[in-house]
Design an enzyme around this catalytic site. Structure first.
Site, PDB file in Angstrom:
ATOM      1  N   ASP A 232       0.836  -1.202   0.000  1.00 48.14           N
ATOM      2  CA  ASP A 232       0.000   0.000   0.000  1.00 48.14           C
ATOM      3  C   ASP A 232       0.877   1.262   0.000  1.00 48.14           C
ATOM      4  O   ASP A 232       1.173   1.843   1.039  1.00 48.14           O
ATOM      5  CB  ASP A 232      -0.920  -0.051   1.233  1.00 48.14           C
ATOM      6  CG  ASP A 232      -1.947   1.056   1.232  1.00 48.14           C
ATOM      7  OD1 ASP A 232      -1.839   1.972   0.390  1.00 48.14           O
ATOM      8  OD2 ASP A 232      -2.857   1.010   2.082  1.00 48.14           O
TER       9      ASP A 232
ATOM     10  N   SER B 102      -0.585   4.516   1.419  1.00 50.49           N
ATOM     11  CA  SER B 102      -0.472   4.661   2.872  1.00 50.49           C
ATOM     12  C   SER B 102       0.945   5.003   3.301  1.00 50.49           C
ATOM     13  O   SER B 102       1.146   5.874   4.153  1.00 50.49           O
ATOM     14  CB  SER B 102      -0.896   3.373   3.581  1.00 50.49           C
ATOM     15  OG  SER B 102      -2.279   3.238   3.523  1.00 50.49           O
TER      16      SER B 102
ATOM     17  N   TYR C 206     -13.702   4.617   2.559  1.00 52.93           N
ATOM     18  CA  TYR C 206     -13.440   6.007   2.193  1.00 52.93           C
ATOM     19  C   TYR C 206     -14.659   6.856   2.535  1.00 52.93           C
ATOM     20  O   TYR C 206     -15.744   6.343   2.778  1.00 52.93           O
ATOM     21  CB  TYR C 206     -13.163   6.124   0.685  1.00 52.93           C
ATOM     22  CG  TYR C 206     -11.825   5.595   0.267  1.00 52.93           C
ATOM     23  CD1 TYR C 206     -10.655   6.299   0.542  1.00 52.93           C
ATOM     24  CD2 TYR C 206     -11.712   4.386  -0.402  1.00 52.93           C
ATOM     25  CE1 TYR C 206      -9.421   5.812   0.156  1.00 52.93           C
ATOM     26  CE2 TYR C 206     -10.485   3.892  -0.789  1.00 52.93           C
ATOM     27  CZ  TYR C 206      -9.338   4.611  -0.513  1.00 52.93           C
ATOM     28  OH  TYR C 206      -8.120   4.125  -0.893  1.00 52.93           O
TER      29      TYR C 206
HETATM   30  P1  NAD Z   1      -8.056   9.857   1.969  1.00 51.93           P
HETATM   31  O1  NAD Z   1      -6.686  10.359   1.652  1.00 51.93           O
HETATM   32  O2  NAD Z   1      -8.953   9.439   0.864  1.00 51.93           O
HETATM   33  O3  NAD Z   1      -8.830  10.992   2.816  1.00 51.93           O
HETATM   34  C1  NAD Z   1      -8.274  11.541   4.000  1.00 51.93           C
HETATM   35  C2  NAD Z   1      -9.348  11.656   5.057  1.00 51.93           C
HETATM   36  O4  NAD Z   1     -10.230  12.732   4.737  1.00 51.93           O
HETATM   37  C3  NAD Z   1     -10.237  10.420   5.222  1.00 51.93           C
HETATM   38  O5  NAD Z   1     -10.103   9.946   6.549  1.00 51.93           O
HETATM   39  C4  NAD Z   1     -11.625  10.952   4.928  1.00 51.93           C
HETATM   40  O6  NAD Z   1     -12.634  10.323   5.710  1.00 51.93           O
HETATM   41  C5  NAD Z   1     -11.491  12.423   5.281  1.00 51.93           C
HETATM   42  N1  NAD Z   1     -12.536  13.301   4.743  1.00 51.93           N
HETATM   43  C6  NAD Z   1     -13.138  13.297   3.527  1.00 51.93           C
HETATM   44  N2  NAD Z   1     -14.037  14.306   3.433  1.00 51.93           N
HETATM   45  C7  NAD Z   1     -13.983  14.988   4.605  1.00 51.93           C
HETATM   46  C8  NAD Z   1     -14.649  16.122   5.108  1.00 51.93           C
HETATM   47  N3  NAD Z   1     -15.577  16.761   4.386  1.00 51.93           N
HETATM   48  N4  NAD Z   1     -14.352  16.538   6.361  1.00 51.93           N
HETATM   49  C9  NAD Z   1     -13.426  15.887   7.119  1.00 51.93           C
HETATM   50  N5  NAD Z   1     -12.754  14.813   6.692  1.00 51.93           N
HETATM   51  C10 NAD Z   1     -13.022  14.351   5.446  1.00 51.93           C
HETATM   52  O7  NAD Z   1      -8.016   8.698   3.049  1.00 51.93           O
HETATM   53  P2  NAD Z   1      -6.901   7.644   3.412  1.00 51.93           P
HETATM   54  O8  NAD Z   1      -5.924   8.221   4.327  1.00 51.93           O
HETATM   55  O9  NAD Z   1      -6.390   7.073   2.134  1.00 51.93           O
HETATM   56  O10 NAD Z   1      -7.769   6.555   4.194  1.00 51.93           O
HETATM   57  C11 NAD Z   1      -9.089   6.246   3.795  1.00 51.93           C
HETATM   58  C12 NAD Z   1      -9.619   5.047   4.558  1.00 51.93           C
HETATM   59  O11 NAD Z   1      -8.937   3.866   4.185  1.00 51.93           O
HETATM   60  C13 NAD Z   1      -9.488   5.151   6.064  1.00 51.93           C
HETATM   61  O12 NAD Z   1     -10.625   4.548   6.627  1.00 51.93           O
HETATM   62  C14 NAD Z   1      -8.281   4.325   6.363  1.00 51.93           C
HETATM   63  O13 NAD Z   1      -8.267   3.840   7.697  1.00 51.93           O
HETATM   64  C15 NAD Z   1      -8.509   3.199   5.371  1.00 51.93           C
HETATM   65  N6  NAD Z   1      -7.276   2.487   5.051  1.00 51.93           N
HETATM   66  C16 NAD Z   1      -7.309   1.120   5.068  1.00 51.93           C
HETATM   67  C17 NAD Z   1      -6.162   0.410   4.764  1.00 51.93           C
HETATM   68  C18 NAD Z   1      -6.175  -1.085   4.751  1.00 51.93           C
HETATM   69  O14 NAD Z   1      -7.085  -1.678   5.225  1.00 51.93           O
HETATM   70  N7  NAD Z   1      -5.182  -1.708   4.182  1.00 51.93           N
HETATM   71  C19 NAD Z   1      -4.985   1.085   4.464  1.00 51.93           C
HETATM   72  C20 NAD Z   1      -4.985   2.472   4.465  1.00 51.93           C
HETATM   73  C21 NAD Z   1      -6.157   3.156   4.748  1.00 51.93           C
END
Ligand code: NAD
Length: 403
Positions: free
Chosen positions: A155, A158, A251
């Protein structure tokens, strides 16, 4: 809506895979990244050592790692060959590892059937994708690796978001005219600074952890209620709103106009009391949500800092200018771009390990390239293969449609 390929079409295309045999080592080439400001490199000596032990031949372009503090001699000691020209690098290379998407010029240097792996940023890189299609190059886009448990080690979104979140907190502190920790000194007591993180995904959580380590009082907000527990476990305060906008795949989804108004009100009050605001809010495939209006910036404390990690996708703050630091109404607004490149040693190391795990899907137990790209991670991340763009939204963009 994208035009789907039939199951038969996809099967025909992905089985056109490879013609590798275990007798000939798979040549993996790593070019020097030429994009402005890019300091990272797609592999590091530690990973090269593992790849060469597994039977790959690894070629590194001269000085590819120099800006990330991996000089050529470390790569040579790890078993790589240094190529002093692109022709020497790419000649008979089967796999090319990159950080930034290839340009049209990069693609023109590749032989038919070469596999390129890296970030592809397809919506902003259509010319190069069309060229890969026409030259029958295969491309895997790391941004499409599914976020399933088995793919965690691959990933790259991440790993690089972790680096970005860390740098964002450091940049915020560096531009803030205050101490972050509470200090009790003979010259008086200093109150801790307040840091607000908007968007508590991977980057946001790392920014929270870093700001906490620097001693700040940290508050955070995310539209996904599940983020609350993670925020609190880092010792920060989670700002609650009666909204849960958790969408597909973990997401966030887009908010309704009423929800947006509610959010604006709460966020504006929190922004006004913060010394540093780090914004990371994103919705994949959409423009970044606007969380801080010009009017809200006008209510902020003089000397306050906004670090906008969403600058490249439109910005979470109305006054953000991507790639620039501006001062508006006494507030420093940093339109952060490519923050992982500011810690290139470790971001390259993490990225290289992501690629090492990904490569394992492409090679069988005898060290030969797999004949079919049927693994679900490969199916999800394959962008172009055998003259066809397999990612529906990108295919639509290329034919003039909307994503
Ligand atoms: P991202 O970069 O797409 O977004 C960053 C954050 O912005 C997210 O937490 C999202 O909920 C938030 N966001 C969107 N609109 C918003 C608003 N209007 N106000 C406030 N916050 C807002 O997200 P990311 O860092 O790539 O992570 C997305 C999800 O994927 C999370 O739940 C994370 O825990 C999950 N994730 C899972 C794995 C895995 O299982 N392997 C790995 C990485 C991330």
């Amino acid at each position: 809506m994208s035009t789907p390929l039939s199951a038969q079409e996809v099967k025909g295309i992905i089985s056109a895979g490879s013609k590798g045999t275990s007798a000939i080592p798979v040549v993996v080439a790593v070019p020097k990244e030429l994009a402005p400001g890019e300091e990272r490199v797609a592999t590091v000596p530690e990973v090269v050592q593992k790849l060469t032990k597994s039977g790959y031949e690894v070629r590194i372009e001269h000085n590819a790692g120099i800006r990330a503090y991996y000089p050529d001699d470390l790569f040579t000691a790890a078993g790589a060959k240094i190529a002093f020209s692109r022709t020497d690098l790419l000649n008979d290379a089967r796999i090319v590892l990159r950080v930034q998407p290839p340009t049209v010029t990069d693609v023109d240097q590749l032989n038919e059937g070469t596999i390129v792996i890296g970030f592809m940023n397809p919506a902003h890189n259509l010319d190069a994708i069309a060229r890969m299609r026409d030259r029958k190059v295969t491309a895997f886009a790391l941004e499409f690796v599914p976020r399933i448990t088995r793919a965690q080690s691959m990933d790259a979104l991440s790993s690089q978001a972790t680096a970005g979140g860390y740098v964002a907190a450091i940049l915020g502190a560096d531009n803030c005219p205050k101490f972050l920790p509470m200090l009790t000194t003979a010259a008086g007591t200093i109150r801790p600074a307040t840091v607000l993180i908007l968007g508590a995904g991977v980057a946001g959580l790392m920014a929270i952890a870093t700001a906490k380590r620097l001693g700040a009082m940290v508050e955070a907000y995310d539209v996904r209620r599940a983020a609350g527990e993670q925020v609190r476990s880092l010792g920060a305060k989670f700002l609650e709103l009666e909204i849960n906008a958790e969408g597909q795949g973990g997401y966030a989804r887009e908010l309704t106009p009423e929800e947006k108004a509610q959010e604006q009100q709460m966020v504006s009050a929190a922004v006004a009391r913060a010394d540093i605001v780090i914004t990371t809010a994103a919705i994949p495939g959409h423009k970044a949500p606007l969380l801080i209006t010009k009017e809200t910036v006008m209510t902020m404390r003089p000397g306050a800092v906004i670090v906008d990690l969403a600058a490249e996708s439109g910005g979470n703050c109305e006054l953000t200018q991507a790639g620039k630091t501006v001062k508006e109404y006494g507030v420093t607004i940093i339109g952060a771009q490519n923050l992982p490149a500011r810690v290139p040693f470790h971001s390259s190391q993490m990225y290289a390990k992501n690629l090492q795990s990904f490569l394992a899907l492409l090679v069988d137990k005898d060290g030969a390239l797999v004949r079919e790209f049927t693994d679900e991670i490969l199916v999800a991340s394959i962008l172009v293969h055998a003259g066809t763009v397999l990612h529906g939204p990108t295919r639509d963009l290329l034919s003039g449609g909307k994503p």
